[in-house]
Design a protein around this motif. Structure first.
Motif, PDB file in Angstrom:
ATOM      1  N   ALA A   1     -16.416 -18.857 -16.084  1.00 64.58           N
ATOM      2  CA  ALA A   1     -16.730 -18.036 -14.905  1.00 64.58           C
ATOM      3  C   ALA A   1     -17.869 -18.660 -14.102  1.00 64.58           C
ATOM      4  CB  ALA A   1     -17.099 -16.621 -15.341  1.00 64.58           C
ATOM      5  N   ALA A   2     -18.893 -19.160 -14.799  1.00 62.89           N
ATOM      6  CA  ALA A   2     -20.034 -19.780 -14.116  1.00 62.89           C
ATOM      7  C   ALA A   2     -19.619 -21.059 -13.396  1.00 62.89           C
ATOM      8  CB  ALA A   2     -21.141 -20.082 -15.131  1.00 62.89           C
ATOM      9  N   LEU A   3     -18.834 -21.885 -14.059  1.00 61.99           N
ATOM     10  CA  LEU A   3     -18.366 -23.133 -13.437  1.00 61.99           C
ATOM     11  C   LEU A   3     -17.507 -22.853 -12.217  1.00 61.99           C
ATOM     12  CD1 LEU A   3     -17.452 -25.164 -16.651  1.00 61.99           C
ATOM     13  CD2 LEU A   3     -19.172 -25.809 -14.961  1.00 61.99           C
ATOM     14  N   HIS A   4     -16.626 -21.872 -12.353  1.00 67.72           N
ATOM     15  CA  HIS A   4     -15.738 -21.525 -11.233  1.00 67.72           C
ATOM     16  C   HIS A   4     -16.542 -21.032 -10.034  1.00 67.72           C
ATOM     17  CE1 HIS A   4     -12.303 -19.945  -9.037  1.00 67.72           C
ATOM     18  NE2 HIS A   4     -12.922 -18.780  -8.944  1.00 67.72           N
ATOM     19  N   LEU A   5     -17.560 -20.210 -10.299  1.00 69.18           N
ATOM     20  CA  LEU A   5     -18.349 -19.661  -9.193  1.00 69.18           C
ATOM     21  C   LEU A   5     -19.146 -20.754  -8.492  1.00 69.18           C
ATOM     22  CD1 LEU A   5     -19.390 -17.154  -7.654  1.00 69.18           C
ATOM     23  CD2 LEU A   5     -21.325 -17.167  -9.219  1.00 69.18           C
ATOM     24  N   VAL A   6     -19.829 -21.612  -9.262  1.00 67.33           N
ATOM     25  CA  VAL A   6     -20.624 -22.673  -8.647  1.00 67.33           C
ATOM     26  C   VAL A   6     -19.742 -23.600  -7.833  1.00 67.33           C
ATOM     27  CG1 VAL A   6     -22.084 -24.671  -9.118  1.00 67.33           C
ATOM     28  CG2 VAL A   6     -22.439 -22.563 -10.400  1.00 67.33           C
ATOM     29  N   GLU A   7     -18.569 -23.900  -8.366  1.00 65.52           N
ATOM     30  CA  GLU A   7     -17.633 -24.751  -7.621  1.00 65.52           C
ATOM     31  C   GLU A   7     -17.205 -24.080  -6.319  1.00 65.52           C
ATOM     32  OE1 GLU A   7     -13.599 -25.202  -9.198  1.00 65.52           O
ATOM     33  OE2 GLU A   7     -13.822 -27.367  -8.946  1.00 65.52           O
ATOM     34  N   LYS A   8     -16.982 -22.779  -6.380  1.00 65.59           N
ATOM     35  CA  LYS A   8     -16.586 -22.016  -5.184  1.00 65.59           C
ATOM     36  C   LYS A   8     -17.705 -21.994  -4.148  1.00 65.59           C
ATOM     37  CE  LYS A   8     -15.199 -17.326  -3.817  1.00 65.59           C
ATOM     38  NZ  LYS A   8     -14.953 -15.940  -4.322  1.00 65.59           N
ATOM     39  N   LEU A   9     -18.939 -21.840  -4.610  1.00 65.43           N
ATOM     40  CA  LEU A   9     -20.070 -21.731  -3.696  1.00 65.43           C
ATOM     41  C   LEU A   9     -20.359 -23.028  -2.955  1.00 65.43           C
ATOM     42  CD1 LEU A   9     -22.616 -19.621  -5.777  1.00 65.43           C
ATOM     43  CD2 LEU A   9     -21.116 -18.840  -3.949  1.00 65.43           C
ATOM     44  N   ILE A  10     -20.132 -24.172  -3.604  1.00 61.56           N
ATOM     45  CA  ILE A  10     -20.507 -25.447  -2.983  1.00 61.56           C
ATOM     46  C   ILE A  10     -19.323 -26.183  -2.380  1.00 61.56           C
ATOM     47  CG2 ILE A  10     -22.450 -25.707  -4.555  1.00 61.56           C
ATOM     48  CD1 ILE A  10     -20.905 -27.714  -6.129  1.00 61.56           C
ATOM     49  N   SER A  11     -18.096 -25.665  -2.583  1.00 57.43           N
ATOM     50  CA  SER A  11     -16.929 -26.375  -2.045  1.00 57.43           C
ATOM     51  C   SER A  11     -16.709 -26.073  -0.568  1.00 57.43           C
ATOM     52  CB  SER A  11     -15.668 -26.008  -2.845  1.00 57.43           C
ATOM     53  OG  SER A  11     -15.428 -24.610  -2.754  1.00 57.43           O
ATOM     54  N   THR A  12     -17.189 -24.914  -0.110  1.00 63.02           N
ATOM     55  CA  THR A  12     -17.024 -24.536   1.294  1.00 63.02           C
ATOM     56  C   THR A  12     -18.320 -24.809   2.036  1.00 63.02           C
ATOM     57  OG1 THR A  12     -15.527 -22.782   0.591  1.00 63.02           O
ATOM     58  CG2 THR A  12     -16.339 -22.683   2.858  1.00 63.02           C
ATOM     59  N   GLU A  13     -18.289 -25.759   2.949  1.00 63.26           N
ATOM     60  CA  GLU A  13     -19.506 -26.184   3.643  1.00 63.26           C
ATOM     61  C   GLU A  13     -20.067 -25.116   4.571  1.00 63.26           C
ATOM     62  OE1 GLU A  13     -18.192 -29.672   5.555  1.00 63.26           O
ATOM     63  OE2 GLU A  13     -18.191 -30.912   3.758  1.00 63.26           O
ATOM     64  N   THR A  14     -19.195 -24.225   5.048  1.00 59.89           N
ATOM     65  CA  THR A  14     -19.643 -23.238   6.042  1.00 59.89           C
ATOM     66  C   THR A  14     -20.153 -21.946   5.406  1.00 59.89           C
ATOM     67  OG1 THR A  14     -17.352 -22.453   6.226  1.00 59.89           O
ATOM     68  CG2 THR A  14     -18.073 -24.120   7.806  1.00 59.89           C
ATOM     69  N   ASN A  15     -20.279 -21.931   4.082  1.00 55.60           N
ATOM     70  CA  ASN A  15     -20.777 -20.720   3.423  1.00 55.60           C
ATOM     71  C   ASN A  15     -22.185 -20.390   3.885  1.00 55.60           C
ATOM     72  OD1 ASN A  15     -18.848 -19.530   1.871  1.00 55.60           O
ATOM     73  ND2 ASN A  15     -19.393 -20.533  -0.039  1.00 55.60           N
ATOM     74  N   SER A  16     -22.379 -19.186   4.384  1.00 51.98           N
ATOM     75  CA  SER A  16     -23.728 -18.740   4.723  1.00 51.98           C
ATOM     76  C   SER A  16     -24.363 -18.160   3.470  1.00 51.98           C
ATOM     77  CB  SER A  16     -23.678 -17.677   5.818  1.00 51.98           C
ATOM     78  OG  SER A  16     -23.145 -16.466   5.309  1.00 51.98           O
ATOM     79  N   LEU A  17     -25.680 -18.066   3.458  1.00 50.05           N
ATOM     80  CA  LEU A  17     -26.355 -17.546   2.277  1.00 50.05           C
ATOM     81  C   LEU A  17     -26.040 -16.075   2.041  1.00 50.05           C
ATOM     82  CD1 LEU A  17     -29.848 -19.294   2.339  1.00 50.05           C
ATOM     83  CD2 LEU A  17     -27.781 -19.919   1.118  1.00 50.05           C
ATOM     84  N   HIS A  18     -25.700 -15.339   3.102  1.00 49.10           N
ATOM     85  CA  HIS A  18     -25.291 -13.947   2.916  1.00 49.10           C
ATOM     86  C   HIS A  18     -23.968 -13.884   2.155  1.00 49.10           C
ATOM     87  CE1 HIS A  18     -28.364 -11.719   5.026  1.00 49.10           C
ATOM     88  NE2 HIS A  18     -28.315 -12.560   6.045  1.00 49.10           N
ATOM     89  N   ARG A  19     -23.047 -14.807   2.485  1.00 49.95           N
ATOM     90  CA  ARG A  19     -21.779 -14.839   1.757  1.00 49.95           C
ATOM     91  C   ARG A  19     -22.000 -15.287   0.318  1.00 49.95           C
ATOM     92  NH1 ARG A  19     -19.127 -16.199   6.801  1.00 49.95           N
ATOM     93  NH2 ARG A  19     -19.501 -18.427   6.549  1.00 49.95           N
ATOM     94  N   VAL A  20     -22.894 -16.254   0.137  1.00 53.85           N
ATOM     95  CA  VAL A  20     -23.233 -16.697  -1.216  1.00 53.85           C
ATOM     96  C   VAL A  20     -23.781 -15.527  -2.034  1.00 53.85           C
ATOM     97  CG1 VAL A  20     -24.824 -18.133  -2.555  1.00 53.85           C
ATOM     98  CG2 VAL A  20     -23.641 -19.108  -0.594  1.00 53.85           C
TER      99      VAL A  20
END
Length: 533
Positions: free
Chosen positions: A199-218
């Motif tokens: 679960a942790a690996l999947h989340l970190v990968e999800k958070l850094i794979s999308t360049e346009t992620n804002s910190l609110h979405r994170v």
């Protein structure tokens, strides 16, 4: 048989000593040691049972006088009981100790004592809420949430899913997933670490794979993931922390990973505060290699410290970090990276240091300059870091001279801070710090907003530079909101610039994709380099 018994007796003494040290797994060190040896211990217990079942109760006591103590210690150790088939093997061993036909009151009393141990172990399997308190407490979950409520919820969800499937003709596109309560999910993670790691690996990968992620979405993704809440358990925190450590090392400190780590840390600290005002575990448990004093200073959220004392807190942080980094010999545990990794969890302090250096009327202090240089490039040697501090100080001098001016020129400003220099004149660290200070100047200087758009347009000539500026503005807006900084004009300027850059980046990306698709000479899938393999 005698040879096997001799070997078993020697091993028996080893495990007897281990069990005395483990003592109900009451500390982190003993818990870790227990987990490391669980598979070996289970194998020993299995061989012990093979030997015991060939003896009668009298012979057992003659060969293993303290066997009752050993099995009792196992029965009350929740970490051992939770492992694989150990409870079943333990029950077999205890059964071998029973006197089938007790001849006196002593043997009857011994049988009664064994029955009480069996009752305790079996109660854990029946999940009797009145009897399994210690077992559940040792594993770190509430039995009332873990078993009956979890089972009831799963059955309810399955019934609802079947009913929905029946109404929809088993249309798989409209199926419901099974939703478990947060407490139940965290309890499951605590009992099965591999699933939590995934679960942790999947989340970190999800958070850094999308360049346009804002910190609110994170932040929203992290809250939905339950990772910050689960990380209140030290073992789970250390696991998530290790995932972030590896991600930072593999990406050479990518800003996306740094930002995600900082949002996670803030969420974890909030969850820890909600869970217990008096922490059950010491901070040393979460950050075992860090200075306790440094951890205590960093844990203070800047909004809880009066702004007039920010500079003093930063000076303390810098002094402690510098002493730690410079006292560590090359090759020592973690080196400078571990100190930087700890500081990066609380990265808001580095941003405050940059703003303090820019806006303070006093001469830039060596402590804040060192902190800024170290936070940007922890692997630099002392000489290289000193050179960075010299260059940053020079840039600060140029910016501070123009800070109060109401008539600013974007071109003159870029020239003054050296952004128009030829590439290679400055190190990458100096270039990034210069841009960071320049962008802060545009937001905080009274006349900065009048030239902000012009300067950023000249800076954002490449996709990489645009991403860097978007990241800075997004992090600045998010941090101001976290600190409850009352600066309506500054916030409005930063948000407008951020929105414009994000829109420009999306248009640029869409234009690039359209252009590539529209080219008649663009390679077809079968013409790609992979087709040569």
């Amino acid at each position: 048989m005698a040879h096997k018994l001799a070997d078993l007796s020697s091993e028996y003494e080893f495990w007897m000593q281990k069990l005395s040290i483990w003592d109900q797994a009451s500390t982190l060190k003993t818990q870790q040691d227990t987990c490391v040896h669980l598979s070996q211990f289970q194998e020993f217990l299995r061989r012990m049972h093979e030997a015991l079942k060939e003896m009668n109760s009298k012979t057992i006591i003659e060969n293993f006088p303290t066997i009752g103590q050993l099995l009792a210690k196992i029965s009350w150790n929740p970490f051992i009981l939770a492992y694989d088939e150990t409870p079943k093997i333990l029950i077999w061993c205890l059964y071998c100790l029973m006197n089938k036909e007790p001849q006196n009151s002593g043997e009857t009393k011994y049988n009664s004592w064994i029955q009480s141990l069996l009752s305790h172990i079996l109660s854990a399997f029946r999940m009797d809420m009145k009897e399994v308190g210690l077992f559940c407490h040792g594993l770190g979950y509430a039995p009332a949430d873990y078993c009956p409520r979890l089972l009831k919820n799963m059955v309810s969800s399955l019934v609802s899913e079947l009913r929905e499937n029946h109404l929809n003709g088993f249309n798989t596109q409209k199926r419901k997933k099974i939703h478990l309560p947060a407490v139940a999910i965290i309890c499951l993670w605590r009992r099965h670490l591999p699933s939590f790691e995934r679960a942790a690996l999947h989340l970190v990968e999800k958070l850094i794979s999308t360049e346009t992620n804002s910190l609110h979405r994170v932040e929203c993704c992290l809250k939905d993931s339950l990772l910050p809440q689960a990380a209140c358990h030290p073992a789970l925190f250390r696991l998530v922390d290790e995932v972030f450590r590896c991600a930072l090392l593999e990406t050479d400190g990518a800003p996306e990973v740094v930002a995600a780590l900082q949002v996670f840390t803030r969420g974890f600290l909030d969850a820890l505060e909600r869970e217990n005002k008096q922490p059950k575990c010491t901070l040393k448990t979460y950050f075992p290699y860090a200075s306790p004093f440094l951890v205590m200073v960093l844990l203070q959220h800047p909004k809880d410290v009066p702004q007039r004392l920010w500079c003093r807190s930063l000076t303390h942080i810098s002094a402690t970090l510098k002493e730690t980094v410079e006292s560590q010999a090359d090759g020592s545990h973690g080196g400078a990276f571990e100190s930087w990794f700890l500081f990066t969890h609380f990265g808001g302090w580095a941003d405050i240091a940059a703003e303090q250096l820019l806006m303070s009327d006093a001469e830039p202090t060596e402590a804040l300059l060192w902190l800024l240089a170290f936070s940007s490039s922890p692997h630099d040697g002392s000489q290289q870091r000193t050179q960075t501090m010299v260059e940053v100080k020079a840039v600060l001098g140029c910016l501070r001279k123009q800070f109060r001016s109401l008539t600013l020129s974007g071109r003159d400003l870029l020239e003054a801070v050296g952004e128009n220099r030829e590439p290679g004149i400055r190190t990458l660290t100096c270039q990034q710090l210069t841009r960071r200070l320049l962008l802060s100047f545009l937001l905080w200087a009274p006349g900065g907003h009048t030239i902000a758009q012009d300067v950023i347009t000249q800076l954002a000539q490449t996709e990489e530079m645009t991403r860097e500026i978007i990241g800075f503005l997004d992090q600045t807006v998010y941090r101001w909101e976290q600190l409850c900084i009352e600066a309506p004009r500054l916030g409005m300027v930063a948000k407008e610039l951020l929105t414009e850059l994000q829109t420009r980046a999306k248009h640029s990306s869409a234009h690039h994709v359209t252009g590539v698709r529209g080219r008649s000479d663009s390679p077809r899938p079968q013409d790609s380099v992979h087709s040569e393999v």
